[in-house]
Scaffold this active site. Sequence first.
Site, PDB file in Angstrom:
ATOM      1  N   ASN A  90      20.736  -1.301 -19.380  1.00 54.83           N
ATOM      2  CA  ASN A  90      19.947  -2.153 -20.278  1.00 54.83           C
ATOM      3  C   ASN A  90      20.258  -1.654 -21.688  1.00 54.83           C
ATOM      4  OD1 ASN A  90      16.349  -2.810 -20.617  1.00 54.83           O
ATOM      5  ND2 ASN A  90      18.092  -4.083 -21.145  1.00 54.83           N
TER       6      ASN A  90
ATOM      7  N   CYS B  65       9.492  -2.214 -24.816  1.00 55.52           N
ATOM      8  CA  CYS B  65      10.604  -2.093 -23.876  1.00 55.52           C
ATOM      9  C   CYS B  65      10.728  -0.635 -23.479  1.00 55.52           C
ATOM     10  CB  CYS B  65      11.904  -2.586 -24.500  1.00 55.52           C
ATOM     11  SG  CYS B  65      13.343  -2.349 -23.427  1.00 55.52           S
TER      12      CYS B  65
ATOM     13  N   ASN C  11      13.030   0.949 -21.528  1.00 59.59           N
ATOM     14  CA  ASN C  11      14.370   1.520 -21.643  1.00 59.59           C
ATOM     15  C   ASN C  11      14.740   1.784 -23.095  1.00 59.59           C
ATOM     16  OD1 ASN C  11      15.090   1.626 -18.845  1.00 59.59           O
ATOM     17  ND2 ASN C  11      15.376  -0.579 -18.876  1.00 59.59           N
TER      18      ASN C  11
ATOM     19  N   HIS D  90       4.461  -9.828 -16.819  1.00 53.99           N
ATOM     20  CA  HIS D  90       5.390  -9.689 -15.693  1.00 53.99           C
ATOM     21  C   HIS D  90       4.871 -10.468 -14.495  1.00 53.99           C
ATOM     22  CE1 HIS D  90       7.920  -6.536 -17.481  1.00 53.99           C
ATOM     23  NE2 HIS D  90       6.798  -6.198 -18.106  1.00 53.99           N
TER      24      HIS D  90
ATOM     25  N   ASN E 240       8.333 -12.143 -17.932  1.00 55.13           N
ATOM     26  CA  ASN E 240       9.429 -11.475 -17.247  1.00 55.13           C
ATOM     27  C   ASN E 240       9.250 -11.717 -15.755  1.00 55.13           C
ATOM     28  OD1 ASN E 240      10.660  -9.678 -19.551  1.00 55.13           O
ATOM     29  ND2 ASN E 240       8.444  -9.380 -19.696  1.00 55.13           N
TER      30      ASN E 240
ATOM     31  N   GLU F 277      14.672 -10.990 -17.563  1.00 50.17           N
ATOM     32  CA  GLU F 277      13.835 -10.618 -18.695  1.00 50.17           C
ATOM     33  C   GLU F 277      13.573 -11.804 -19.615  1.00 50.17           C
ATOM     34  OE1 GLU F 277      13.840  -6.957 -20.813  1.00 50.17           O
ATOM     35  OE2 GLU F 277      15.428  -6.129 -19.540  1.00 50.17           O
ATOM     36  N   ARG F 278      12.330 -11.911 -20.016  1.00 48.41           N
ATOM     37  CA  ARG F 278      11.928 -12.924 -20.987  1.00 48.41           C
ATOM     38  C   ARG F 278      12.733 -12.737 -22.270  1.00 48.41           C
ATOM     39  NH1 ARG F 278       5.962 -12.664 -23.746  1.00 48.41           N
ATOM     40  NH2 ARG F 278       6.852 -10.639 -24.251  1.00 48.41           N
TER      41      ARG F 278
ATOM     42  N   CYS G  17      14.907  -2.734 -16.453  1.00 46.41           N
ATOM     43  CA  CYS G  17      13.764  -3.080 -17.309  1.00 46.41           C
ATOM     44  C   CYS G  17      12.657  -2.072 -17.027  1.00 46.41           C
ATOM     45  CB  CYS G  17      13.283  -4.502 -17.024  1.00 46.41           C
ATOM     46  SG  CYS G  17      11.810  -4.981 -17.967  1.00 46.41           S
TER      47      CYS G  17
ATOM     48  N   THR H 147       9.521  -1.718 -18.456  1.00 44.89           N
ATOM     49  CA  THR H 147       8.190  -2.285 -18.256  1.00 44.89           C
ATOM     50  C   THR H 147       8.142  -3.047 -16.929  1.00 44.89           C
ATOM     51  OG1 THR H 147       8.795  -4.245 -19.566  1.00 44.89           O
ATOM     52  CG2 THR H 147       7.654  -2.453 -20.723  1.00 44.89           C
ATOM     53  N   GLY H 148       9.277  -3.662 -16.559  1.00 39.77           N
ATOM     54  CA  GLY H 148       9.345  -4.368 -15.286  1.00 39.77           C
ATOM     55  C   GLY H 148       9.222  -3.428 -14.105  1.00 39.77           C
TER      56      GLY H 148
END
Length: 277
Positions: free
Chosen positions: A11, A71, A73, A163, A194, A212-213, A221, A223-224
């Site tokens: 990412n 984010c 990452n 998410h 997302n 990802e949005r 991701c 947060t994902g």
Amino acid sequence: MQFTKWHGLGNDFVIVNGMKEHIADYHQQALNICDRNFGIGADGLVVLLPSDIADFRMRIFNSDGSEADMCGNATRCVARYLFENKITDKKIITLETLAGIITPELIFENGNLVTVKVDMGEPRLKPVQIPVTISELEQVVHIPLNVDGETYNITCVSMGNPHCVIFVDDINKVNLSSIGPKIETHPAFPKKTNVEFLQVIDRQTIRMRVWERGAGITKACGTGASAALVAAVLNGHANRQATIILDGGNLFLEWADNNHIYKSGPAVEVFRGEYLL
């Protein structure tokens, strides 16, 4: 404009020190810089700025020019960038984001940096906090969502950004490029979302792919992955510590007793240079 290119599990981000460099239009420059044919190429542009409430302010712009709340990452990459470029000597850094203050920590063993651990904060589960409009329940856990005649059971989590998590038996059968944008822009998500598809390997291991949005399919991701662990626990599929296997590599996640999500993983500098505006 001086820049450096980093990635966290594939990412990838262009990081610019906004305390030294001037960008007149963040949104347009994100479109230009992130273009993989006519620019540097990245999932996002990250600009570092002064902050009145934290050590630094981090603004993140997706490859489509939209601004991201947070984010994970990018946070790991920024923490290592700040430390290795001697912009700070702190090993625990506070970063102001649109999702609040995020705290990455550089972890060393025998003087060598081995990982970056990020306190991702507390997951937000109420529909109005995410936001998602398909349910009046306290939490959206395993709730059916109709998309083009197909029904998906979704679990929704906010980690400062929305998410939508979906569990599948075989992740290789998911046409992510087709279904991802349809769910991202579904009317149930007023601020888009997302989209994470998860295949549970065992209670400590989860395979995940992400749309990802604002960026599309990405290798990872943060947060994902955080939302994925929360969703897996809420659905009874996983323990509160698990490894999330992404297209770009592995992240270790913990949903701690203080209700915070802690995420650990790598951050790698790829190259640096001068971008001709």
